[in-house]
Design an enzyme around this catalytic site. Structure first.
Site, PDB file in Angstrom:
ATOM      1  N   LYS A  37     -20.387  58.694 -20.309  1.00  0.00           N
ATOM      2  CA  LYS A  37     -20.406  58.268 -18.969  1.00  0.00           C
ATOM      3  C   LYS A  37     -19.931  59.328 -17.987  1.00  0.00           C
ATOM      4  CE  LYS A  37     -19.735  54.666 -15.924  1.00  0.00           C
ATOM      5  NZ  LYS A  37     -20.562  53.358 -15.721  1.00  0.00           N
ATOM      6  N   GLY A 119     -23.868  52.676 -10.985  1.00  0.00           N
ATOM      7  CA  GLY A 119     -24.492  51.913  -9.882  1.00  0.00           C
ATOM      8  C   GLY A 119     -25.763  51.665 -10.390  1.00  0.00           C
ATOM      9  N   LEU A 208     -21.131  36.815 -21.894  1.00  0.00           N
ATOM     10  CA  LEU A 208     -20.139  36.762 -22.978  1.00  0.00           C
ATOM     11  C   LEU A 208     -18.606  37.398 -22.712  1.00  0.00           C
ATOM     12  CD1 LEU A 208     -22.339  38.500 -25.730  1.00  0.00           C
ATOM     13  CD2 LEU A 208     -21.737  36.085 -25.843  1.00  0.00           C
TER      14      LEU A 208
END
Length: 222
Positions: A37, A119, A208
Site C-alpha cells: 500500500k 482513492g 461482508l
C-alpha cells in the site's frame, strides 16, 4: 514476478476487501504473494509508528513477511487526499522513491506483488505526479474494483477508458457491494456491467461486515 495494481472507481469502492480477496486467491494457487500500500492517509499510531489499517489487513492475508515500511512507504495521519496530507506534513511524495520501493520486491523470491492504490484511479500524488504514472512504469496489470452504488456504470467505463489511455494493461474487474443494503436494482446494474465491460470479471463480492475473517477467494469466478 507478476505485479498487480488494485484500483478503485472511486474512494470507498471496496479496494481493500477486493485486494485481500485477490491475495487469498493467488495464495490458493500456491503462489508466494507480497503486498504493498505505497501511499496511505488516515493512519494511526501503533507502537510508536504510523500504520494504516488497509495495509495491515493486506499483510495479514499475505503468505510472505516483510517490514511494515516496505509495504507502506508513505503514511499520513490525516484522512484526506494524500498529496494534501503530504504538503501539510512537509513531505513531497517522490516518484523515484515509489519506483525503488516496488523494485525492491522484484528482487525477492515471490511470484506476485499485489499493490493497493488509494482513492480512485487518477489519484494525484504531488505536483505533476499521478498514480497512473507509477503504475505504468512498474508495468503492473490493473484490477479495477467497481463499488456497486449509483453511478458505478459511468465510473467503471470512465476508469477503464483512462487506464487504457495511460497505456496500462487491465487484468480484469471485481464488483463489490459496499454497504449492507444493495444498491437500487443491483442485479440489473451488475448485468449491465457485464454487458458494457469487455474486460474479464474476476469476482463479485457481497457485503461482508466481518470480511477480515472470511475466505474471500470463494467469490472468484473459475
Amino acid at each position: 514476478m507478476n505485479t498487480y495494481f488494485i484500483a478503485g472507481t472511486d474512494t470507498d469502492a471496496g479496494k481493500t476487501v477486493a485486494a485481500c480477496a485477490f491475495v487469498q486467491y493467488l495464495v490458493k494457487q500456491s503462489q508466494q504473494v507480497a503486498v504493498m500500500k505505497p501511499v496511505a492517509s488516515g493512519c494511526h499510531w501503533q507502537n510508536g509508528q504510523l500504520v494504516n489499517e488497509d495495509a495491515l489487513n493486506l499483510m495479514r492475508q499475505s503468505n510472505t513477511s516483510f517490514d511494515y515500511d516496505r509495504v507502506n512507504p508513505y503514511t499520513f495521519e490525516a484522512a484526506i487526499a494524500p498529496h494534501i496530507a503530504a504538503a501539510d506534513s512537509g513531505v513531497v511524495i517522490d516518484k523515484e522513491r515509489l519506483l525503488k520501493a516496488v523494485d525492491w520486491f522484484h528482487e525477492r523470491p515471490i511470484d506476485s506483488l499485489v499493490i493497493e492504490g488509494a482513492g480512485g484511479w487518477q489519484l494525484p500524488l504531488a505536483s505533476g505526479l499521478r498514480m497512473p504514472q507509477v503504475v505504468k512504469e512498474v508495468n503492473a496489470k490493473v484490477v479495477l474494483v467497481v463499488g456497486l452504488k449509483l453511478g458505478c456504470l459511468n465510473h467503471a467505463l470512465l476508469s477503464l477508458q483512462s487506464i487504457k489511455q495511460e497505456g496500462c494493461d487491465v487484468a480484469g474487474w471485481i464488483a463489490v457491494q459496499t454497504g449492507p443494503e444493495p444498491m437500487p436494482r443491483q442485479a440489473e446494474n451488475l448485468a449491465s456491467l457485464r454487458e458494457l465491460l469487455d474486460e474479464k470479471e474476476l469476482a463479485s463480492i457481497p457485503y461482508l461486515p466481518g470480511w477480515t475473517e472470511e475466505d474471500l477467494s470463494i467469490y472468484f469466478h473459475k
